[in-house]
Design a protein around this motif. Sequence first.
Motif, mmCIF file in Angstrom:
data_model
loop_
_atom_site.group_PDB
_atom_site.id
_atom_site.type_symbol
_atom_site.label_atom_id
_atom_site.label_comp_id
_atom_site.label_asym_id
_atom_site.label_seq_id
_atom_site.Cartn_x
_atom_site.Cartn_y
_atom_site.Cartn_z
ATOM 1 N N GLY A 24 0.803 -1.220 0.000
ATOM 2 C CA GLY A 24 0.000 0.000 0.000
ATOM 3 C C GLY A 24 0.835 1.268 0.000
ATOM 4 O O GLY A 24 0.526 2.238 -0.714
ATOM 5 N N HIS A 25 1.905 1.284 0.789
ATOM 6 C CA HIS A 25 2.749 2.487 0.882
ATOM 7 C C HIS A 25 3.536 2.740 -0.397
ATOM 8 O O HIS A 25 4.102 3.832 -0.578
ATOM 9 N N LEU A 26 3.571 1.767 -1.300
ATOM 10 C CA LEU A 26 4.314 1.916 -2.555
ATOM 11 C C LEU A 26 3.464 2.516 -3.674
ATOM 12 O O LEU A 26 4.002 2.863 -4.725
ATOM 13 N N ILE A 27 2.159 2.636 -3.452
ATOM 14 C CA ILE A 27 1.277 3.243 -4.454
ATOM 15 C C ILE A 27 1.379 4.756 -4.301
ATOM 16 O O ILE A 27 0.951 5.339 -3.305
ATOM 17 N N ASP A 28 1.970 5.405 -5.281
ATOM 18 C CA ASP A 28 2.358 6.815 -5.183
ATOM 19 C C ASP A 28 1.351 7.706 -5.913
ATOM 20 O O ASP A 28 1.524 8.041 -7.082
ATOM 21 N N ILE A 29 0.275 8.068 -5.220
ATOM 22 C CA ILE A 29 -0.751 8.935 -5.789
ATOM 23 C C ILE A 29 -1.136 9.996 -4.772
ATOM 24 O O ILE A 29 -0.817 9.884 -3.581
ATOM 25 N N ALA A 30 -1.851 11.025 -5.246
ATOM 26 C CA ALA A 30 -2.217 12.138 -4.375
ATOM 27 C C ALA A 30 -3.445 11.842 -3.522
ATOM 28 O O ALA A 30 -3.573 12.335 -2.400
ATOM 29 N N THR A 31 -4.364 11.036 -4.034
ATOM 30 C CA THR A 31 -5.631 10.773 -3.345
ATOM 31 C C THR A 31 -5.417 9.850 -2.148
ATOM 32 O O THR A 31 -4.704 8.845 -2.269
ATOM 33 N N PRO A 32 -6.029 10.141 -1.005
ATOM 34 C CA PRO A 32 -5.951 9.202 0.126
ATOM 35 C C PRO A 32 -6.418 7.809 -0.297
ATOM 36 O O PRO A 32 -7.426 7.665 -0.995
ATOM 37 N N THR A 33 -5.671 6.802 0.122
ATOM 38 C CA THR A 33 -5.941 5.419 -0.288
ATOM 39 C C THR A 33 -5.839 4.520 0.932
ATOM 40 O O THR A 33 -4.839 4.554 1.653
ATOM 41 N N VAL A 34 -6.886 3.724 1.153
ATOM 42 C CA VAL A 34 -6.936 2.871 2.343
ATOM 43 C C VAL A 34 -7.365 1.462 1.946
ATOM 44 O O VAL A 34 -8.026 1.272 0.926
ATOM 45 N N PRO A 35 -7.007 0.467 2.749
ATOM 46 C CA PRO A 35 -7.470 -0.896 2.462
ATOM 47 C C PRO A 35 -8.921 -1.073 2.879
ATOM 48 O O PRO A 35 -9.403 -0.431 3.820
ATOM 49 N N ALA A 36 -9.610 -1.948 2.193
ATOM 50 C CA ALA A 36 -10.978 -2.279 2.566
ATOM 51 C C ALA A 36 -10.986 -2.918 3.956
ATOM 52 O O ALA A 36 -10.060 -3.651 4.321
ATOM 53 N N VAL A 37 -12.013 -2.619 4.731
ATOM 54 C CA VAL A 37 -12.127 -3.157 6.088
ATOM 55 C C VAL A 37 -12.620 -4.597 6.060
ATOM 56 O O VAL A 37 -12.175 -5.438 6.838
ATOM 57 N N LEU A 38 -13.550 -4.894 5.146
ATOM 58 C CA LEU A 38 -14.180 -6.215 5.132
ATOM 59 C C LEU A 38 -13.389 -7.260 4.366
ATOM 60 O O LEU A 38 -13.725 -8.446 4.415
ATOM 61 N N GLY A 39 -12.362 -6.834 3.651
ATOM 62 C CA GLY A 39 -11.499 -7.781 2.970
ATOM 63 C C GLY A 39 -12.255 -8.676 2.009
ATOM 64 O O GLY A 39 -13.158 -8.243 1.288
ATOM 65 N N ASN A 40 -11.930 -9.952 2.045
ATOM 66 C CA ASN A 40 -12.451 -10.891 1.067
ATOM 67 C C ASN A 40 -13.907 -11.279 1.312
ATOM 68 O O ASN A 40 -14.505 -11.978 0.501
#
Length: 267
Positions: A231-247
Amino acid sequence: MRGDDGREPTDPTVGIDFGGTTIKGALVDTGTGQLASDWVHVDTPRPSSPDLVVEAIGHVVSRVATSTAAIGVAVPGIVRRGVLCSAANIDRGWIGVDVATLLRRELDRPVDVLNDADAAGLAEVRFGAARAGVAGDSASGLVLVTTLGTGIGSALISGGTVVPNSELGHLEVDGRIAEAWAATSVREREDLSYPEWAARLTRYFQHLERLFSPDLFVVGGAVSQSWDLFGHLIDIATPTVPAVLGNRAGIVGAALAAATQPVGRQR
């Protein structure tokens, strides 16, 4: 979130997530988003033809629920009024099939059908990373939920409402179809390192930024459990978070779709 008829979704409902690799399902408490049974999964049949998949879905349903529980089914394609209009990662014999009617007939109970990524987005809006109070002001704006797996699914959520069938994994990025270049299955098939894969995801999300100017990206699919690795390697301006519910997001969202059907709507 109330249904269109004003009812709160609370009764346990079956959620089925039909994917290109597996079919999984569980009974869901749609008031809390918690699974009310162990989930059951089976391999998606090869070929993934309608008759074989319906049989597999019936097997999953019989193991998780009573004969009366309503069913929501998330499917990998564009869904218009219950009819599957595309089939990117499943047998093309599904195109034009009225999935809702077919499953109602075979399973003899109420069934609602929606796009799999839209189901995941619906679950994240109701219970997860795109829920107001969790995502802050971003949740009231434009949220893009992506599901990384066999392909790339997407849910476009504006002001808390899911806009169906966005299918943004099919966009062309740098002359390539995005999901054929950046899906989780591609990382595994090409044995890409996480930095190599994240570089591809960066290009994909940059393209989405230019097209939509979203307030938040939510990244779902089973790989979201490995967010700390990439996740920390995705270099974009928009806030980006992992899904809470996953699979399990597809299962929960499918159940929510079935539970919030208005009284009198044809199923």
